[in-house]
Each structure stands twice: as structure tokens, then as C-alpha cells.
Motif scaffolding. Sequence first.
Motif, PDB file in Angstrom:
ATOM      1  N   GLU A   7     -31.813  25.717  46.886  1.00 54.48           N
ATOM      2  CA  GLU A   7     -31.183  25.858  48.331  1.00 54.48           C
ATOM      3  C   GLU A   7     -32.411  25.022  49.020  1.00 54.48           C
ATOM      4  O   GLU A   7     -33.561  25.276  49.062  1.00 54.48           O
ATOM      5  N   THR A   8     -32.096  23.994  49.962  1.00 50.45           N
ATOM      6  CA  THR A   8     -33.186  23.205  50.365  1.00 50.45           C
ATOM      7  C   THR A   8     -33.320  23.238  51.817  1.00 50.45           C
ATOM      8  O   THR A   8     -32.320  23.862  52.625  1.00 50.45           O
TER       9      THR A   8
ATOM     10  N   ALA B 109     -38.766  33.399  54.742  1.00 47.69           N
ATOM     11  CA  ALA B 109     -37.786  34.771  55.345  1.00 47.69           C
ATOM     12  C   ALA B 109     -36.707  35.001  54.402  1.00 47.69           C
ATOM     13  O   ALA B 109     -36.505  36.279  53.964  1.00 47.69           O
ATOM     14  N   ARG B 110     -35.989  33.821  53.832  1.00 44.38           N
ATOM     15  CA  ARG B 110     -34.969  34.087  53.054  1.00 44.38           C
ATOM     16  C   ARG B 110     -35.335  34.628  51.623  1.00 44.38           C
ATOM     17  O   ARG B 110     -34.599  35.465  51.016  1.00 44.38           O
ATOM     18  N   LEU B 111     -36.411  34.329  51.248  1.00 45.15           N
ATOM     19  CA  LEU B 111     -36.796  34.710  49.882  1.00 45.15           C
ATOM     20  C   LEU B 111     -37.494  36.276  50.103  1.00 45.15           C
ATOM     21  O   LEU B 111     -36.856  37.094  49.117  1.00 45.15           O
TER      22      LEU B 111
ATOM     23  N   ALA C   5     -35.682  28.167  46.464  1.00 41.67           N
ATOM     24  CA  ALA C   5     -35.611  27.685  47.492  1.00 41.67           C
ATOM     25  C   ALA C   5     -36.597  26.384  47.506  1.00 41.67           C
ATOM     26  O   ALA C   5     -37.560  26.630  46.748  1.00 41.67           O
ATOM     27  N   VAL C   6     -36.128  25.260  47.986  1.00 37.14           N
ATOM     28  CA  VAL C   6     -37.129  23.928  47.901  1.00 37.14           C
ATOM     29  C   VAL C   6     -37.360  23.442  49.387  1.00 37.14           C
ATOM     30  O   VAL C   6     -36.212  23.346  50.095  1.00 37.14           O
ATOM     31  N   VAL C   7     -38.627  23.346  49.652  1.00 41.11           N
ATOM     32  CA  VAL C   7     -39.017  22.406  51.102  1.00 41.11           C
ATOM     33  C   VAL C   7     -39.135  21.091  50.610  1.00 41.11           C
ATOM     34  O   VAL C   7     -39.689  20.607  49.766  1.00 41.11           O
ATOM     35  N   VAL C   8     -38.450  20.175  51.708  1.00 38.75           N
ATOM     36  CA  VAL C   8     -38.487  18.809  51.310  1.00 38.75           C
ATOM     37  C   VAL C   8     -39.167  18.081  52.731  1.00 38.75           C
ATOM     38  O   VAL C   8     -38.588  18.144  53.598  1.00 38.75           O
TER      39      VAL C   8
END
Length: 323
Positions: free
Chosen positions: A294-295, A306-308, A317-320
Motif C-alpha cells: 500500500e503506497t 497510523a494504519r500499521l 506500507a511503502v512511502v514514496v
Amino acid sequence: MVFQGAGRPLVESEVSAPEPAPGELLLEVSACGVCRTDLHIVDGELHRPKLPLVLGHQVVARVLAGGERFDTGDRVGVPWLGWVDGDCRYCRAGRENLCDHAVFTGYTRDGGYAERLVADERFCFPIPEGFPDLQAAPLLCAGLIGYRSLTLAGDAERLGIYGFGAAAHIICQVARHQGRRVFAFTRPGDAAAQEFALSLGAEWAGGSDERPPEELDGALIFAPVGGLVPAALGALAKGGTVVCGGIHMSDIPAFPYELLWGERVVRSVANLTRADGEEFLALATRIPVRTEVETHPLERANEALARLRGGELRGAAVVVPGG
């Protein structure tokens, strides 16, 4: 996105571009996985982080300058283990994951919640071609620590996995590839996570408060919940091993010796070695492992965390940077 102290949200900041020292790479970040360890740092459960700190230790990046092992433009992965002294008793014994003076990416040196970072080139891995940036990011900790946990469980055929998040969804695929039978344990009532586990090859999925239909030969605990240790022991056959795969866990409650008796073993996993990385990335390519991500734009890293924390992610989750 800068961490300034426990219990405080990350702050979007403009900082000076990092400068590589000899033997370091200057990297342009393509993606950075969000790990539960990041949450432990933000929530103050891991002490003595560098402050201020840029979190992130599942980094996929491209080389801009520096170093000798890689060329400009090469794609590399930056994991949790960022440097070791090479001379302590653990390093000399081939156990660099236990180095007394180790430096850790996104904890004691700046990590990948940023547009650029520097990293010791000796602790960077070439990213296999079969993995796009987003899908490669979770391999660098969820995959690596999960793989080390699986290895320490020995040849367990009936494998329980407690906490079906980023690490579990990768290691379930590895375990099935190895011919193991997987039994998945989720938060009680989490039907979506149980369905996810079954779709990845688990033959049974239920709540962590349930007993599996058979005894387990080994169990991996990825959820940071100490109460799962006696639960896993209670499901374990004689001679089996419970492996705690996290860097932090709530207190383990007292339990009767009977649960441990029968040559059952409880052990932890600490960090990783470079050999783990090379071995796992080669195996992940052969299987091949598929990661579900989920990006989130980098500036919304707090939302990803927060979602984690809320157990709302399917996979990782991955931040871009740059959206």
C-alpha cells in the motif's frame, strides 16, 4: 520526514543534502518500506535513537555518487544493519548481527523517509531485476528478518505464524515453497487477514486465541505481544521452537514449566547479517516472492504509521518521495 522525540508525529522538513564519506554511497530514494520497528521508535519503546532522526530501513534507491562496488544509476537496497566494527568477538565469529558497536539505518543513522540518504556501500544489496521498487522495499526487513526467523525454526514442517502482516505474508510464501505446512494466527476475529493468509497458501487460519487443528513443529511470532509466547508454546509439539521475530515485545507473562518442558525452545532474532540478505534475495527471486503493498506519499508517512499501528494494512506500507 523527521522524528524529533517519542510520542510526536514526524515533521516534514527541508534539511541539508547528505554528503557521502569515503566508502559511502549518495543515494536517491525511490521507495521505503514502513516497518513496525519504526513504530517502536516513534512510540518510545526503543531507546537511544539518534535525534533528530530520519526513520526508514527498507530503502530502495539509486546510486548518485560515491563508492567503488556500484556504478552511478545502480539500484540498491539499504537494510537495518548499516555498519559493524568487524573486530568484536561477534564479528570475528561470523555473527555480525550481534556486533557490540553496530550502527542501524533509520535508528542510529538517518534512513529512507527522505529524498536522499547516504549508506555504507558494504551494507547495500543489489536489488534483483524481478522486483519493481515498491515490491522490493518490504524484502529488506520484513523479508530478511522473517527469513532469519524461519531459518532459526529449523526444519519445522508444521509451522505456525502469529501476526499476519508484512513479514508473515512474505515468509508464508517461502515456507510453502520449502514444502512446509503453514498455520496462520491473526487478531481474533480478523477475517480479512485470515482470508489473506489462506490465499497465500496457509492451510488453516484462525485467531491467536485459538488452537490449531494439529500440534506445531515450530512457531514464528511477528506480533509484538508477549502473551503469544505461552500461547505458541501450548500449541507446540515436543522438541519444537518458538522464534520471536521482533526487536521489541511486551512482557511475556508467567507460564507453567510444563509448556516449556519436552525440549521446547524459545529464542529471539536480532538484526540480520549480510549473508542473510544475499541468501534471501536470491531465494525470493527463485520462488518468486510477491509482495502486496500500500503506497503513501512521503509527506503522509504519519498516516502510514497510523494504519500499521491499527492493524489496517494488507501486506506492507511503502512511502514514496515525490508522491
